[in-house]
Each structure stands twice: as structure tokens, then as C-alpha cells.
Write a protein that holds these residues in place. Structure first.
Motif, short mmCIF file in Angstrom:
data_model
loop_
_atom_site.label_atom_id
_atom_site.label_comp_id
_atom_site.label_asym_id
_atom_site.label_seq_id
_atom_site.Cartn_x
_atom_site.Cartn_y
_atom_site.Cartn_z
N TYR A 135 37.18 -25.79 49.95
CA TYR A 135 37.68 -27.17 49.91
C TYR A 135 37.26 -27.91 48.65
O TYR A 135 37.87 -28.91 48.27
N LYS A 136 36.23 -27.43 47.99
CA LYS A 136 35.81 -28.06 46.73
C LYS A 136 36.88 -27.89 45.63
O LYS A 136 36.87 -28.61 44.64
N LYS A 137 37.78 -26.95 45.84
CA LYS A 137 38.87 -26.77 44.87
C LYS A 137 39.87 -27.91 44.96
O LYS A 137 40.65 -28.13 44.03
N TYR A 138 39.86 -28.66 46.08
CA TYR A 138 40.84 -29.72 46.29
C TYR A 138 40.20 -31.09 46.55
O TYR A 138 40.85 -32.11 46.35
N LEU A 139 38.96 -31.10 47.02
CA LEU A 139 38.28 -32.35 47.33
C LEU A 139 37.04 -32.50 46.47
O LEU A 139 36.42 -31.50 46.07
N ARG A 140 36.66 -33.73 46.23
CA ARG A 140 35.52 -33.96 45.35
C ARG A 140 34.20 -33.61 46.05
O ARG A 140 33.38 -32.90 45.49
N ASN A 141 33.98 -34.12 47.25
CA ASN A 141 32.71 -33.89 47.95
C ASN A 141 32.98 -33.51 49.42
O ASN A 141 32.74 -34.30 50.33
N PRO A 142 33.49 -32.33 49.67
CA PRO A 142 33.78 -31.93 51.06
C PRO A 142 32.51 -31.55 51.82
O PRO A 142 31.51 -31.12 51.24
N TYR A 143 32.59 -31.72 53.13
CA TYR A 143 31.51 -31.29 54.03
C TYR A 143 32.18 -30.69 55.25
O TYR A 143 33.02 -31.32 55.89
N VAL A 144 31.80 -29.45 55.61
CA VAL A 144 32.48 -28.73 56.68
C VAL A 144 31.47 -28.33 57.76
O VAL A 144 30.36 -27.88 57.45
N GLU A 145 31.88 -28.51 59.01
CA GLU A 145 31.10 -28.03 60.16
C GLU A 145 31.93 -27.01 60.93
O GLU A 145 33.12 -27.21 61.15
N VAL A 146 31.28 -25.92 61.34
CA VAL A 146 31.94 -24.87 62.13
C VAL A 146 31.09 -24.60 63.36
O VAL A 146 29.89 -24.33 63.23
N LYS A 147 31.69 -24.68 64.53
CA LYS A 147 30.96 -24.42 65.77
C LYS A 147 31.81 -23.54 66.68
O LYS A 147 32.99 -23.81 66.90
N ILE A 148 31.19 -22.48 67.20
CA ILE A 148 31.86 -21.58 68.13
C ILE A 148 31.89 -22.25 69.51
O ILE A 148 30.87 -22.72 70.00
N GLN A 149 33.09 -22.28 70.12
CA GLN A 149 33.26 -23.04 71.35
C GLN A 149 33.05 -22.24 72.62
O GLN A 149 32.61 -22.78 73.62
N ASN A 150 33.38 -20.98 72.64
CA ASN A 150 33.50 -20.26 73.92
C ASN A 150 32.43 -19.18 74.10
O ASN A 150 32.70 -18.14 74.69
N GLN A 151 31.23 -19.41 73.62
CA GLN A 151 30.17 -18.44 73.86
C GLN A 151 29.78 -18.48 75.34
O GLN A 151 29.55 -19.55 75.91
N LYS A 152 29.66 -17.31 75.93
CA LYS A 152 29.37 -17.24 77.36
C LYS A 152 28.77 -15.89 77.70
O LYS A 152 28.82 -14.94 76.91
N LEU A 153 28.18 -15.80 78.89
CA LEU A 153 27.77 -14.53 79.46
C LEU A 153 28.11 -14.54 80.94
O LEU A 153 28.46 -15.58 81.51
N ILE A 154 28.02 -13.39 81.58
CA ILE A 154 28.45 -13.24 82.97
C ILE A 154 27.26 -12.81 83.82
O ILE A 154 26.53 -11.88 83.44
N VAL A 155 27.07 -13.46 84.96
CA VAL A 155 26.00 -13.12 85.90
C VAL A 155 26.64 -12.72 87.22
O VAL A 155 27.39 -13.50 87.82
N LEU A 156 26.37 -11.49 87.67
CA LEU A 156 26.95 -10.95 88.90
C LEU A 156 25.85 -10.53 89.87
O LEU A 156 24.69 -10.38 89.49
#
Length: 282
Positions: A135-156
Motif C-alpha cells: 500500500y505504500k506504493k499508493y498511499l503516503r502513510n498506510p497502516y494495515v491490520e490483519v486478524k484471523i477470524q475463524n480459529q477454533k478447535l474441537i472438543v469431543l
């Protein structure tokens, strides 16, 4: 004779319960006992403590892009304006697995300005750094956040609320997973809790004994997303279940046979009371 029949029926039910246990317990058949891990070396335990999940196809990620406007010297660092995604607070608080962008099989997502870019195989921080550079190629001072939404485990198995447990911090301990499902039931086998990880065709299986502190120190209680925790039932539960299921059949059989057994008993009593010579009762 009647007593012997009852003994044979009880014995048959008992041994039937032994075979039923193989059907009652998950993962009981065709499991290579020699490949079940019971002790985790210190090096592997340290690696598990520092584990970071890498984005994979099938994950959902929330990507938020900010652009810094105004003078960086005035009022600190200027103002951050959101260009893509939701606010940082709502993104962090809402990991339900239904929002965000789905990572396709090729691991590339399509974003405004920069087009399609591959982020699979990267951690959240690594993906954010990569997108920031793009994004720095198009914006002067970009800031990006990435968060994984569907992390899970299974208990049986023998827990009070089996099901899917969200993982909000990247990893989770076994105690946290059990607490999230309401703790163990009274029928849980606390000496043999299984953790399945990796490829479901060739999973790595780990066994945890919660009753022995010395063995607990040598194992690892750290869980990763997509792990499967299985709490086996106690052996007697399978036998009791078998008794309950087959008891209905024997009750039905007893109802049908009862009139015939009663008639036979009366007939035998009558014949015993008659003398062979005269054919009359003494």
C-alpha cells in the motif's frame, strides 16, 4: 437350571460389553499405540509456547487498512482514516468466523489498489507488514491490520458441553478448552485424554494423564487451532450401556417366555406328586 441360565445370561452380557467398548469409544480401532506421544521434550514444548498460526486456505481474515493524513509533526502523528474493513476495536472483539475475507486455495486475496496478493503461509504480523509495503506504493502513510477470524478447535467425548471452541489468542491450553466446554463429566477417563493434530489421514496423537502430576509435567497442554480433543469414557460406561440396551430385549423375552415357564413348573410339580404304581397321589 433357572439359576444357571441367569448366570450364563449375565456372563454373556459382560463379555458382550467388552466387545461393545470397541464400538462405544472413538478412535479405538486401528490406532497405533506405539505412535501415541506421552512425553514432550523441552525443545518441542518451547516451540509450542512460541507458536504462531500461519494463514492457510480456508481461513477467514479481517483486513483493515488505514491511511495517515495531516502533518506528522502536528498533534503527534496526524489522523488515521479507515479505507478498508472495520474499526480496529470491532475487528479485535469479533472473531466469530463469519466475517472477513475467505482465503482461496491459491492463498491470494483481492484488495483495492493493490489487486490480488498472496498472504497464505504468513502470520498475522507478517501479512500486515507485506500489505503495508504494497500500500505504500499508493498511499503516503498506510497502516494495515490483519486478524484471523475463524480459529477454533474441537472438543469431543465426556465433557458437559462438547463442540467447537473459538481460539482468540492464537493458542489455548487444555484446561481452558475443558473449562469452555463445562469441565469433564463423571464418566470421563481422566487418565487418557487424546489430542489429535495435523493431517486427519495421518494425525499425530498425544495422550495426557490429568491424574498424575509427574507425567503431566512431561506432557504439553498447549493446543493449536484445528486440534481435536477427545475425552474417552470410562470402561464401565460402555458395559452399562450394553446392559441397558440388551436388558430391554431380555425383558421382552422374559415377558413372552413367562407363561411357558410357569406352565412347565406347575406340570413338573404335578408329575412329581403322582406315584408310578397306582397313579394316585399318596
Amino acid at each position: 437350571m433357572k439359576t444357571s441360565s441367569i448366570v450364563l445370561i449375565v456372563a454373556g452380557l459382560f463379555f458382550a460389553g467388552c466387545s461393545a467398548n470397541k464400538e462405544f469409544v472413538y478412535f479405538n480401532q486401528n490406532m497405533d499405540k506405539e505412535k501415541i506421544v506421552k512425553e514432550v521434550p523441552d525443545s518441542e514444548y518451547e516451540a509450542e509456547k512460541n507458536f504462531e498460526w500461519k494463514i492457510s486456505p480456508g481461513d477467514r481474515v479481517e483486513i483493515t487498512v488505514f491511511n495517515q493524513t495531516g502533518s506528522t509533526a502536528a498533534a503527534g502523528a496526524g489522523q488515521l482514516n479507515s479505507l478498508l474493513g472495520t474499526s480496529a476495536q470491532s475487528t479485535f472483539m469479533n472473531r466469530t468466523g463469519t466475517e472477513g475475507k475467505l482465503i482461496p486455495p491459491d492463498g491470494r486475496v483481492r484488495l483495492p489498489l493493490i489487486g490480488k496478493i498472496k498472504i497464505s503461509g504468513l502470520t498475522e504480523i507478517e501479512a500486515a507488514d507485506k500489505l503495508t509495503r504494497e500500500y505504500k506504493k499508493y498511499l503516503r502513510n498506510p497502516y494495515v491490520e490483519v486478524k484471523i477470524q475463524n480459529q477454533k478447535l474441537i472438543v469431543l467425548g465426556e465433557v458437559k458441553g462438547p463442540g467447537v471452541v473459538p481460539v482468540t489468542n492464537g493458542t489455548m491450553t487444555l484446561f481452558e478448552a475443558l473449562a469452555a466446554t463445562g469441565d469433564l463429566t463423571d464418566d470421563a477417563m481422566r487418565t487418557n485424554i487424546l489430542i489429535l493434530r495435523g493431517d486427519l489421514r495421518h494425525p499425530k496423537v498425544r495422550q495426557v494423564d490429568l491424574t498424575d502430576m509427574s507425567r503431566l509435567r512431561l506432557s504439553s497442554l498447549i493446543l493449536r487451532p484445528n486440534d481435536v480433543v477427545y475425552v474417552q469414557p470410562r470402561y464401565m460406561k460402555a458395559i452399562n450401556k450394553e446392559f441397558a440396551e440388551k436388558g430391554q430385549f431380555f425383558n421382552f423375552l422374559n415377558t413372552i417366555m413367562s407363561p411357558f415357564l410357569t406352565y412347565r413348573a406347575i406340570d413338573q410339580s404335578y408329575n412329581i406328586g403322582i406315584t408310578p404304581s397306582t397313579g394316585t397321589t399318596p
